[in-house]
Design a protein around this motif. Structure first.
Motif, mmCIF file in Angstrom:
data_model
loop_
_atom_site.group_PDB
_atom_site.id
_atom_site.type_symbol
_atom_site.label_atom_id
_atom_site.label_comp_id
_atom_site.label_asym_id
_atom_site.label_seq_id
_atom_site.Cartn_x
_atom_site.Cartn_y
_atom_site.Cartn_z
ATOM 1 N N THR A 21 6.001 10.733 8.106
ATOM 2 C CA THR A 21 5.396 11.736 7.227
ATOM 3 C C THR A 21 4.339 10.962 6.307
ATOM 4 O OG1 THR A 21 7.183 11.663 5.618
ATOM 5 C CG2 THR A 21 7.164 13.393 7.184
ATOM 6 N N HIS A 22 4.408 9.653 6.104
ATOM 7 C CA HIS A 22 3.637 8.843 5.381
ATOM 8 C C HIS A 22 2.435 8.466 6.063
ATOM 9 C CE1 HIS A 22 6.529 9.643 2.058
ATOM 10 N NE2 HIS A 22 7.572 9.195 3.183
ATOM 11 N N GLY A 23 2.316 8.245 7.456
ATOM 12 C CA GLY A 23 1.166 7.580 8.034
ATOM 13 C C GLY A 23 1.400 7.314 9.616
ATOM 14 N N SER A 24 0.615 7.462 10.425
ATOM 15 C CA SER A 24 0.621 7.004 11.808
ATOM 16 C C SER A 24 0.956 5.445 11.907
ATOM 17 C CB SER A 24 -0.355 7.287 12.428
ATOM 18 O OG SER A 24 -1.441 6.801 12.256
ATOM 19 N N TYR A 77 -2.338 3.892 11.939
ATOM 20 C CA TYR A 77 -2.840 3.507 10.378
ATOM 21 C C TYR A 77 -2.067 2.504 9.820
ATOM 22 C CZ TYR A 77 -3.874 4.680 5.344
ATOM 23 O OH TYR A 77 -4.408 4.490 4.117
ATOM 24 N N LEU A 108 -3.433 -0.968 8.331
ATOM 25 C CA LEU A 108 -2.946 -1.581 7.023
ATOM 26 C C LEU A 108 -2.612 -3.079 6.898
ATOM 27 C CD1 LEU A 108 -1.348 1.435 5.196
ATOM 28 C CD2 LEU A 108 -3.616 0.553 4.861
ATOM 29 N N ARG A 114 1.621 11.682 -9.864
ATOM 30 C CA ARG A 114 2.488 11.521 -10.884
ATOM 31 C C ARG A 114 1.617 10.932 -12.073
ATOM 32 N NH1 ARG A 114 6.111 8.473 -6.651
ATOM 33 N NH2 ARG A 114 7.632 10.137 -5.986
ATOM 34 N N GLU A 166 -1.144 8.748 -11.150
ATOM 35 C CA GLU A 166 -2.374 9.199 -10.461
ATOM 36 C C GLU A 166 -3.394 9.943 -11.038
ATOM 37 O OE1 GLU A 166 -0.228 7.119 -8.262
ATOM 38 O OE2 GLU A 166 1.077 8.980 -8.608
ATOM 39 N N ASP A 219 5.328 5.330 -5.188
ATOM 40 C CA ASP A 219 6.003 5.454 -3.823
ATOM 41 C C ASP A 219 6.372 4.169 -3.264
ATOM 42 O OD1 ASP A 219 5.627 8.172 -3.799
ATOM 43 O OD2 ASP A 219 3.785 8.055 -2.663
ATOM 44 N N MET A 220 7.338 4.435 -2.057
ATOM 45 C CA MET A 220 7.765 3.349 -1.178
ATOM 46 C C MET A 220 6.485 2.846 -0.565
ATOM 47 S SD MET A 220 11.603 3.988 -0.154
ATOM 48 C CE MET A 220 11.999 2.067 -0.060
ATOM 49 N N GLU A 243 -5.243 8.219 5.214
ATOM 50 C CA GLU A 243 -5.421 8.058 6.861
ATOM 51 C C GLU A 243 -6.751 9.079 7.247
ATOM 52 O OE1 GLU A 243 -1.955 8.278 8.986
ATOM 53 O OE2 GLU A 243 -2.828 7.947 10.682
ATOM 54 N N GLU A 245 0.787 -1.132 0.053
ATOM 55 C CA GLU A 245 -0.097 -0.103 0.131
ATOM 56 C C GLU A 245 0.870 1.176 0.023
ATOM 57 O OE1 GLU A 245 -3.201 0.132 -0.337
ATOM 58 O OE2 GLU A 245 -3.220 2.443 -0.263
ATOM 59 N N SER A 246 0.622 2.200 -1.061
ATOM 60 C CA SER A 246 1.461 3.347 -1.054
ATOM 61 C C SER A 246 0.474 4.384 -1.277
ATOM 62 C CB SER A 246 2.485 3.294 -1.939
ATOM 63 O OG SER A 246 2.316 2.857 -3.382
ATOM 64 N N VAL A 247 0.776 5.578 -1.045
ATOM 65 C CA VAL A 247 -0.127 6.825 -1.186
ATOM 66 C C VAL A 247 -0.347 6.997 -2.837
ATOM 67 C CG1 VAL A 247 -0.651 9.276 -1.146
ATOM 68 C CG2 VAL A 247 0.151 8.032 0.775
ATOM 69 N N ARG A 248 0.940 7.076 -3.547
ATOM 70 C CA ARG A 248 0.921 7.281 -4.997
ATOM 71 C C ARG A 248 1.425 5.818 -5.433
ATOM 72 N NH1 ARG A 248 4.594 12.267 -5.382
ATOM 73 N NH2 ARG A 248 5.325 11.155 -3.841
ATOM 74 N N LEU A 290 4.448 19.163 5.524
ATOM 75 C CA LEU A 290 4.195 18.886 6.976
ATOM 76 C C LEU A 290 5.440 19.492 7.700
ATOM 77 C CD1 LEU A 290 3.875 14.938 6.197
ATOM 78 C CD2 LEU A 290 2.109 16.570 7.211
#
Lengths: 287, 786
Positions: A257-260, A263, A267, B705, B708, A190-191, B766, A184-187, B687
């Motif tokens: 910065t990518h998630g708590s 969260y 996941l 990108r 998306e 992404d990593m 999130e 699972e990645s935001v984009r 952030l």
């Protein structure tokens, strides 16, 4: 970036010699996709960079005595598109296709990725759950380490300062084994915020062996031993909710910065459920 | 208007060849390897708020190659700024954000500059800091960033307001129309909510770069990646350093994206160049761009709407608290101009109070949309909330309240060139509003559609001039002062000149980017280049045509008014089959000279004579804007309710551009706006940890990108052409409107998919998941034993 000395060994022995001479003042570089970022952001400074790209003997994918052997200099793109990988270990091709972008896959190497030891890296969880081992060499000789015990901490491995990773050996899968990797990645490029790999064997519809490994939710890939054990001896559908909850408890995520952390733990639960289902569906040769 | 031959055609960008071959020059290409050039680096404050006790530069100065180490003592005594003079170029007594400039080093090599930077020892006394705008706004806020604020010079008084509620508030902008209390009394339904937007970065691909060169004649030549050679470079450097305009020359090359960013690398280059007498180059890293670019102003928005049962809006009250960061910069104007967007609907009773507040965060400024996208985030979600509560179709609700051509808007302006209704219809039709989604929802993935309507004005109180030279070989030089920031304006301006002169566009050469060589312009801001510079060029072309006819008059034996210049020929109006080539007017063997007059030069200027500033107490005027570009977005999203991930499946925009001079370039602007809009909606947020940017690189900061963005048949950009009577061939500006409705459109779609309404940006997985969980909990309670 501070100036450094750039060395290009012509043979493995020469590379061993350079490493033995410069010790922890030197770092090896292959594709540079991880190391250059680290150098540029000044997390690390090394006076000597040893470029391994010319060592063609480390760039191969071949098969022998029940193993698929991947040289550490093999690029992600070469693994993704290798006919041998697609035939024997299609899950690796699937994993590589989601690793970053095509530009990075063209430069980055499997060895560089593993030795950089970022817990959010894609190859480590699935290779670990496949039971892969990594062969390391130095002027002192060679040794082979199970990937499971290769990673020691965030960006740290058992690799000694004078050692070079040479080859990854992955046991060939029997057709009854199912494997899958989900991230699972935001984009898309992404990593991972969190990832999960599963390798499952079925006896009838009961799980006989299972290995679940989690990525990006601990200082190293997390071998979800308890979750894997909870799966063995049961029908997947009977225990999957429980197994996912155990995996989530085994995860050790931190907030960034990518998630708590919360969260990411959530996941893990979702991904474990999905990845086990996917791997199970692939048992006995069906893809 | 007769048939157009170049306007409305998809002419290939004039800069395409240079850009695809990599030969196009950018500011950072300047002075590479130039002997004697120095590299400038800036020392930034590591603290959000601190007093400078001492600065020791002795070790830094000893680094070989270092030519100057400058601190607050070396900058002009007077404070400078855009709207409020609240800043020293280099901090003197205090630093107010992580990234405040403390010292500049100029050295012969970049390495020496960096080494020296690390050797500057600054002793700070760290002070308490404030980051939340609502906290900073309180009259009793213990942290006061600018205790001397009341004594600062305020350059834009009419917009700043007098009654400031707290010591950290530098702006209170008001709009009043009708009586909102009375309006709410008439309303059948009142909807009230709090919204917020995130601090986001422009992420233009070219990091800020500048070379400042002191000439032997005392002129300072500044080449920079900052747009607007006159206003952005020359005027600003003159103001900051107390120099006359004749001593400062602003130069730009191609600019690799802008979107409103104003990093001002040239100020530091100029400072070091003045102090050393040597050329100095300053290039910011991407990380530096994040805290120096003047990010998009974050706002907390309290919105209250009153509406009749039939959907008629009767009252709107909006209060905005804007987190401007440590210095006001241009935010007072952003705050004032952000109010124009509300005028798309007919609202008899309207009250707007916007506050600009200092905090210890990196300063904000202009960002595509100039303060309008933020209120739309709230207002266009409210339209959907109201429609649902009234059981009305949200398209119909908007159509019903849209202001009409000729009608007075809520600022007192007469509405003209109003394509909003058509924009709404176009996107609703393409997305299939009211029809099933392109793919069905599953148990965990919910698919739905949503849309929003927004607009962006073009500033009225600016001036553009242009010069046109008609050459003997039929080529035409067009000189103007706006910039190519990637939007394609040079091509559009060439098309306007080609159309007016009747020559092929290939024969137009556009020259810009040097205050010593091109006429004055206000710059590539406020979506104004096509309208203002286009009109000035058109006037200059008409001027040169008059000159051609006057010059040809004795030669052809006809009065000038009986002649017509078109396409390099001069025709007899009475007999168009008889003509003479313009080239025959020139001296033989000379490229440009005429026998009597010097050259065929035309000039033109465009500005509005009758604009009004707006009453400071009510915001009312008669002509506050030049034009409005309306944009509707419709989107189909898939929401994974297990992970909170949102995928944009289909996206449609319709933009009222007045007239598309170059439709492909308008579509490209629309597509870029959609990409930036999706980023602002779903991914992007600077952030901050106690004022320090944590994700100041393209790895951690979430620009979308290609992966998306919907593509091919899933992306459609319509152009609507409600001709503007004052625009060149009916055109008006459109670049900024392109992203203003994206975020509320996506939010409305997410609501339609899940029943969850997000009020804060960005709508990260999130954040959405948390809202989904809260909704489930609530639903659980409702279906519980009670």
């Amino acid at each position: 970036m501070k100036p450094f000395q750039y060395l290009e060994p012509r043979s493995l022995d020469q590379a061993y010699g350079m490493l033995a001479r410069h010790g922890d003042k030197a770092k090896v570089i292959a594709g540079g996709q991880s190391l250059l970022t680290v150098l540029k952001s000044r997390i690390l400074y090394v006076p000597y960079l040893i470029n391994l790209k010319g060592l063609l003997e480390l760039d191969h994918i071949r098969e022998d005595d029940g193993h698929v052997r991947i040289g550490t200099l093999t690029t992600h793109n070469d693994i993704e598109t290798s006919p041998l990988i697609r035939k024997r270990l299609p899950v690796l091709a699937e994993m590589e296709a989601r690793l970053a972008s095509i530009q990075i896959r063209n430069w980055g190497t499997i060895g560089g990725n593993l030795c950089h030891a970022d817990p959010a890296g894609d190859p480590a969880p699935i290779l670990t759950s496949l039971g892969a081992r990594i062969r390391l060499g130095s002027a002192r000789g060679e040794r082979t380490v199970p990937l499971e015990s290769f990673f020691t901490n965030y960006l740290e491995t058992v690799l000694e300062p004078d050692e070079i990773a040479l080859e990854i050996e992955v046991p060939r899968l029997s057709p009854s084994v199912g494997s899958a990797y989900i991230k699972e990645s935001v984009r898309a490029t992404d990593m991972a915020i969190a990832s999960a790999a599963a390798v499952v064997t079925l006896n009838g519809d009961v799980v006989s062996t299972a290995s679940i490994v989690l990525g990006a939710v601990g200082p190293t890939p997390v071998n979800a031993v308890k979750a894997s054990q909870a799966l063995v001896g049961h029908k997947v559908t009977d225990v999957i909710e429980q197994v996912s909850a155990i995996a989530a408890a085994e995860a050790d995520p931190t907030s960034d910065t990518h998630g708590s952390a919360e969260y990411k733990r959530h996941l893990v639960k979702v991904l474990t459920r999905q990845v086990v289902a996917k791997a199970t569906a692939r048992c006995n040769g069906s893809r | 208007m007769s048939e157009l031959s170049v306007v409305g055609k998809n002419v290939i960008r004039l800069d395409a060849l240079e850009k695809v071959t990599g030969t196009a020059l950018y500011a950072a290409d300047e002075a590479l390897g130039e002997p004697g050039m120095l590299h400038g680096k800036v020392l930034w404050s590591p603290h959000a708020h601190a007093r400078i006790i001492s600065i020791d530069i002795s070790r830094a100065k000893k680094v070989p190659g270092v030519e100057a180490v400058l601190t607050g003592k070396d900058v002009p005594e007077a404070r400078v700024g855009s709207c409020v003079d609240d800043q020293h170029m280099l901090a003197r007594e205090k630093v107010r954000f992580v990234g405040d400039a403390v010292a500049v080093v100029a050295a012969r090599t970049l390495e020496a500059a960096e080494e020296a930077l690390a050797l500057i020892k600054v002793k700070y006394e760290v002070l308490p800091a404030v980051f939340d705008a609502e906290e900073a706004m309180r009259p009793d806020c213990p942290v006061v960033l600018h205790p001397g604020l009341s004594g600062y010079k305020r350059n834009m008084y009419p917009y700043l307001g007098n009654d400031l509620p707290g010591p950290n508030v530098h702006t209170h902008h008001k709009v009043r129309r009708g009586n909102v209390e009375e309006g709410f009394r008439q309303a059948d339904l009142i909807v009230e909510n709090r919204f917020s937007t995130a601090r986001i970065s422009h992420c233009q691909l070219e990091p800020a770069s500048s070379v400042a060169r002191p000439n032997v004649d005392g002129t300072l030549v500044i080449s920079t990646s900052t747009k607007s050679v006159y206003t952005g470079v020359q005027a600003e450097v003159c103001r900051f350093f107390g120099l006359p305009p004749s001593k400062v020359r602003g130069v730009t090359h191609y600019i690799g994206g802008n979107f409103g960013s104003a990093p001002r690398a040239h100020i530091f280059a100029a400072l070091a160049a003045i102090r050393t007498g040597r050329p100095v180059k300053v290039v910011f890293s991407r990380e530096e761009c994040f805290f120096r670019d003047l990010n998009r102003l974050p706002m907390v928005i309290y919105l209250k709407d009153g509406v009749k049962k039939d959907g008629t809006l009767v009252a709107r009250q909006i209060k905005l608290i804007c987190n401007c960061g440590a210095y006001a910069q241009i935010t007072p104007l952003v705050i004032r101009n952000g109010s124009f967007g509300s005028s798309q609907y007919r609202i008899p009773n309207f009250r707007w109070d916007a506050y600009g507040v200092y905090t210890n965060e990196p300063p904000s400024g202009a960002f595509r949309g100039f303060g309008n996208a933020q209120p739309f985030w709230a207002m266009e979600q409210h339209m959907d909330i109201i429609a649902e509560k009234l059981r009305m179709d949200p398209v119909e609700l908007r159509q019903k309240n849209l202001i009409a051509e000729g009608e007075e808007n809520l600022r007192g302006e007469k509405t003209h060139s109003m394509g909003a209704a058509e924009c709404l219809d176009k996107v609703a039709q393409w997305i299939g509003w009211g029809r099933p989604t392109s793919q069905p929802s599953s148990n965990t993935v919910k698919v739905a559609k949503g849309f929003a309507l927004a607009n962006k004005y073009t500033q009225v109180d600016t001036i553009a001039s242009a010069l046109v030279r008609f050459n003997k070989d039929g080529f035409v030089d067009v000189f103007h002062g706006s910039d190519e920031i990637g939007q394609g304006s040079q091509t559009v301006l060439a098309q306007i000149a080609a159309e007016e002169l009747g020559v092929p566009v290939e024969k137009i050469k556009v020259i810009w980017g040097d205050s010593a060589r091109v006429p004055y312009d206000h710059g590539a801001i406020s979506s104004r280049t096509t309208m203002f510079v286009g009109n000035a060029i058109r006037a200059a072309c008409q001027d040169v045509k008059r000159l051609i006819c006057a010059t040809a008059s004795p030669v052809m034996g006809a009065a000038p008014e009986d002649l017509e210049a078109r396409g390099g020929q001069i025709y007899f109006r009475s007999n168009p089959s008889k003509s003479m080539p313009v080239s025959d007017l020139f001296l033989p063997g000379r490229a440009t000279c005429l026998p009597h007059d010097a050259e065929l030069l035309g000039q033109g200027t465009f500005f509005y004579k009758g604009y009004s500033d707006g009453d400071p107490e009510t915001g009312q005027g008669t002509r506050l804007t030049a034009s409005y570009c309306y944009t509707a977005h419709a989107v189909e999203v898939a929401v994974d309710t297990e992970t909170g991930e949102v995928k944009v499946l289909r996206f449609c925009s319709a933009t009222d551009v007045g007239r598309a001079i170059n439709p492909k370039l308008c579509e490209a602007q629309s597509e870029g706006g959609i990409a930036q809009g999706i980023g602002s909606a779903l991914y992007e947020e600077m952030l901050l940890d106690r004022g320090r940017v944590l994700n100041c690189n393209f790895h951690d900061y979430g620009m979308p990108r290609m992966t998306e963005l919907p593509g091919n048949h899933d992306l459609k950009c319509f152009l609507v052409e409600a001709n503007h009577r004052e625009g060149p061939f009916g055109a008006k500006g459109m670049g900024e409107g392109a992203m203003t409705p994206s975020a509320p459109a996506i939010a409305n779609a997410i609501y339609n998919a899940t029943g969850v309404r997000l009020m804060d940006l960005p709508m990260s997985p999130e954040r959405l998941l948390r809202a989904l969980k809260a909704q489930n909990k609530e639903a659980g309670h409702k279906s519980g034993p009670l």
